[in-house]
Design a protein around this motif. Structure first.
Motif: not given
Length: 107
Positions: A12-16, A42-48, A70-77, A94-99
């Motif tokens: 979801l997070g890689t639009t460009g 625009r930001m997205t996470a691997l976790a919910p 951020t969320s894995s379910r929607v890209t946050v502008p 924590g150990s969160g992964w983000i995009i």
């Protein structure tokens, strides 16, 4: 490669072109030799659900800071408007992964 993690925020997070990824909760940092304005991204996470601390610095001094959700379910502008900075650090809780994608900055 977003196809490595189907059904997650990576797809979801890689639009460009040129998305920024972190691994294992490591911060993502951006720095330039000249001052710039961080405009938006625009930001997205691997976790919910993932919290991300953002600090923008000028000469090593924090001049802007915020915490984003951020969320894995929607890209946050996100609109920043952080002017006259030379570096920005995105630190997930924590150990969160983000995009971070569609990062816009101006000189």
């Amino acid at each position: 490669d977003p196809l490595c993690y189907p059904g997650t925020g990576y797809q979801l997070g890689t639009t460009g072109i040129g998305a920024l990824f972190n691994a294992y909760g490591n911060p993502i940092s951006i720095s330039l030799a000249t001052l710039f304005t961080l405009v938006s991204a625009r930001m997205t996470a691997l976790a919910p659900l993932q919290y991300v601390a953002v600090e923008a610095r000028s000469g090593g001094v924090v001049v802007y800071s915020s915490t984003l959700t951020t969320s894995s379910r929607v890209t946050v502008p996100v609109t920043f408007g952080y002017a006259n900075v030379d570096s920005v650090v995105f630190t997930p809780a924590g150990s969160g992964w983000i995009i971070i994608d569609e990062l816009v900055y101006e000189y």
